[in-house]
Each structure stands twice: as C-alpha cells, then as structure tokens.
Design an enzyme around this catalytic site. Structure first.
Site, PDB file in Angstrom:
ATOM      1  N   PHE A 134      -6.329   1.730  -5.259  1.00  0.00           N
ATOM      2  CA  PHE A 134      -5.073   2.276  -4.747  1.00  0.00           C
ATOM      3  C   PHE A 134      -5.340   3.505  -3.896  1.00  0.00           C
ATOM      4  O   PHE A 134      -6.153   4.370  -4.256  1.00  0.00           O
ATOM      5  CB  PHE A 134      -4.160   2.729  -5.891  1.00  0.00           C
ATOM      6  CG  PHE A 134      -3.729   1.659  -6.843  1.00  0.00           C
ATOM      7  CD1 PHE A 134      -2.528   0.986  -6.671  1.00  0.00           C
ATOM      8  CD2 PHE A 134      -4.511   1.346  -7.954  1.00  0.00           C
ATOM      9  CE1 PHE A 134      -2.119   0.014  -7.565  1.00  0.00           C
ATOM     10  CE2 PHE A 134      -4.110   0.375  -8.854  1.00  0.00           C
ATOM     11  CZ  PHE A 134      -2.911  -0.293  -8.665  1.00  0.00           C
ATOM     12  N   ASP A 135      -4.600   3.633  -2.815  1.00  0.00           N
ATOM     13  CA  ASP A 135      -4.465   4.918  -2.132  1.00  0.00           C
ATOM     14  C   ASP A 135      -3.599   5.824  -3.009  1.00  0.00           C
ATOM     15  O   ASP A 135      -2.925   5.352  -3.939  1.00  0.00           O
ATOM     16  CB  ASP A 135      -3.824   4.698  -0.765  1.00  0.00           C
ATOM     17  CG  ASP A 135      -3.632   5.980   0.011  1.00  0.00           C
ATOM     18  OD1 ASP A 135      -4.459   6.900  -0.136  1.00  0.00           O
ATOM     19  OD2 ASP A 135      -2.629   6.092   0.733  1.00  0.00           O
ATOM     20  N   GLY A 136      -3.582   7.107  -2.705  1.00  0.00           N
ATOM     21  CA  GLY A 136      -2.828   8.049  -3.527  1.00  0.00           C
ATOM     22  C   GLY A 136      -1.433   8.348  -3.012  1.00  0.00           C
ATOM     23  O   GLY A 136      -0.441   7.770  -3.453  1.00  0.00           O
ATOM     24  N   PHE A 247      -4.490  -1.349  -2.039  1.00  0.00           N
ATOM     25  CA  PHE A 247      -3.151  -1.008  -1.549  1.00  0.00           C
ATOM     26  C   PHE A 247      -3.192   0.334  -0.834  1.00  0.00           C
ATOM     27  O   PHE A 247      -3.720   1.320  -1.357  1.00  0.00           O
ATOM     28  CB  PHE A 247      -2.164  -0.915  -2.719  1.00  0.00           C
ATOM     29  CG  PHE A 247      -1.981  -2.199  -3.475  1.00  0.00           C
ATOM     30  CD1 PHE A 247      -1.116  -3.181  -3.010  1.00  0.00           C
ATOM     31  CD2 PHE A 247      -2.668  -2.433  -4.658  1.00  0.00           C
ATOM     32  CE1 PHE A 247      -0.936  -4.369  -3.706  1.00  0.00           C
ATOM     33  CE2 PHE A 247      -2.499  -3.614  -5.359  1.00  0.00           C
ATOM     34  CZ  PHE A 247      -1.635  -4.589  -4.883  1.00  0.00           C
ATOM     35  N   ASP A 249      -0.750   2.884   2.244  1.00  0.00           N
ATOM     36  CA  ASP A 249       0.494   3.004   2.999  1.00  0.00           C
ATOM     37  C   ASP A 249       0.273   3.095   4.497  1.00  0.00           C
ATOM     38  O   ASP A 249       1.233   2.975   5.263  1.00  0.00           O
ATOM     39  CB  ASP A 249       1.282   4.240   2.529  1.00  0.00           C
ATOM     40  CG  ASP A 249       0.609   5.540   2.942  1.00  0.00           C
ATOM     41  OD1 ASP A 249       1.241   6.360   3.635  1.00  0.00           O
ATOM     42  OD2 ASP A 249      -0.561   5.745   2.574  1.00  0.00           O
TER      43      ASP A 249
END
Length: 280
Positions: A134-136, A247, A249
């Site tokens: 995951f991105d943060g 994932f 954004d």
C-alpha cells in the site's frame, strides 16, 4: 464490444461462449490465494459484481467452477452501476476496471481501486503467501499531509508531520482493507498453507516517517515491511517485495508499478482532485 457500447453483440458473444471458460484476469491469482485462506473455515467471501446481464453471469460462474474458484455469490446488473450493492454485501474491497464505478464507490465510503488489466503479475512467485503493498497518504491515511505538501511545499510538509508526529492521521480509503487483512493475518498464522504479508511503500522519508508508523500503532495494525523512499521510483522496490497487488493514489506510481505487479489506482485525495479539474 462491451466497452464500445455494443451491448447486444457483447451479450450474443457471451451466449455463444457459455461453455467456454473465460481466461484468468489480472486479479485471478490474488483471488485464488485469498480463497485458500478458508481451508475448511469461511474467512473470505468473494462476490462478482458485474455490469453484464444475468445470462452472461452463467459464463462467469461456470468459469469460476472450471478454474477451481469457490465463488458462490454474484450480482449482474445489465449496464447499471453495480457498486450500489457493496453496502448490503459489507464489502472490504471493490476492484473494477471501470473508473466511474470505482470513483462512485470511493465517494460512498467503500475501499475501492481501479485495476490496470494490462498489469504484470507476481502472484505465482510466492505460492503460500499473500503479499499486499500500500501507498500511505490518500490510500491508507487521509490526504491531510498531502494537502500541506501540494499547497505549501516539502519543507512545510516535513515541519507539519514532525510537529504532529504523535497525532494519528485520519483513516484513508483503504484503511478498512488493511484492518481486515490484519485480522486475517492473525488467523492465517496458524494456517501453514497460506500466510499474509503486508508492506507500506511511501514517498515519505525521515522525519515524516514517524507519524505514519505511530498512526498504524494507534490503529493497532501491524505491517511487515515499511519503505520510506523519499521520492524514489517505487517500481524497483516492489520488484524486490514481489506483491500480489499494489495500491497507490498517483497515476505515475501506478504506471511504474504495473510493469512489476498487479496494480490498483485509488482515485482519492487532493492529487486526484487536481487531475480531475485539469481534465475538465
């Protein structure tokens, strides 16, 4: 045919191929691994949500059966937006290649990501482990800090995060998914056939790293690896971690990642608002 709007031809083709299993898609290997967590119990439920018609749904279910996927529930809407059914399903994640459906799901508060169908896949590399990265900011966490970065620059962002290092960030859109994986991870610890490994892969660097870790601690969520890259390209690091799915954004990070592994774009936060505004 479907994407071109020729619904009648699409449905006719599906009827011709009712007995011909569809080929595995980009999320196939991840779904197979997740279903393997059940192992006599019922920890994971996978549901097909589709704009296809119910007769085309016959092919979807028969394809699952032929490929050994134990999927028993499905919703087929014949062109209508299917994300409305996420609430009664109590869904932890919605994956779709349709950006409008994903954006609507995110706006309604559901964890969702637009899948890049042309992504590479790493899911065959670690047969007995599910790896999710995951991105943060704007993915696991809110975009509060990203807003500071976008409006005031890197120096202000670092100062803001250092000053607020003990104040947990608000939940981002995929926080419920990480929480669900964390619960599954504890159950999977006793399951030698399949385990879960998670990673945070973020452009943050020290000292902004501290708030991210403390936020996870406040949520009582553990991750296995954390990569604070300070703006370095994420692709090479994902290649080493070998995630089944990643994932992010930001489209530019997704473009880098999809040559490595299955990738989902989470269209949330200030960066995507700016992109939408420029597009309009």
């Amino acid at each position: 045919m479907f994407e071109a709007g020729n619904l009648q031809a699409y449905e006719a083709l599906q009827r011709e191929r009712l007995n011909l299993p569809a080929r595995p898609g980009v999320a196939f290997a991840l779904i197979r691994k997740l279903l393997a967590l059940n192992n006599g119990a019922h920890h994971v439920e996978v549901v097909i949500l589709s704009r296809s018609d119910p007769i085309s749904g016959l092919r979807a279910f028969s394809s699952c059966r032929e490929h050994g996927l134990d999927i028993q529930r499905g919703v087929f809407t014949r062109g209508r937006e299917p994300w409305h059914y996420l609430k009664p399903l109590n869904a932890s994640l919605f994956l779709s290649a349709n950006p409008a459906d994903v954006k609507s799901a995110l706006d309604a508060g559901f964890p969702a990501a637009r899948v890049f169908p042309e992504s590479a896949t790493m899911a065959e590399r670690n047969a007995h482990e599910i790896r999710i990265a995951f991105d943060g900011d704007a993915v696991l966490f809110s975009d509060e800090a990203e807003q500071i970065f976008q409006s005031k620059g890197l120096s202000a962002f670092v100062s803001h995060e250092r000053d607020n290092r003990e104040l947990p960030l608000a939940h981002g859109p995929l926080q419920p998914l990480l929480a669900a994986l964390n619960r599954l991870q504890k159950l999977a610890d006793a399951n030698a056939q399949m385990r879960i490994r998670t990673a945070l892969v973020t452009a943050r660097s020290a000292p902004a790293h501290e708030r991210a870790i403390r936020t996870l601690m406040a949520w009582n969520i553990e991750i296995d690896e954390a990569m604070f890259l300070g703006g370095l390209d994420k692709g090479p690091f994902l290649r080493e971690f070998e995630p089944d799915f990643f994932f992010d954004d930001q489209i530019r990070h997704c473009e880098s990642a999809r040559s490595v592994t299955a990738t989902g774009h989470v269209a949330s936060g200030v960066t995507n608002l700016a992109t939408e505004a420029n597009a309009s």
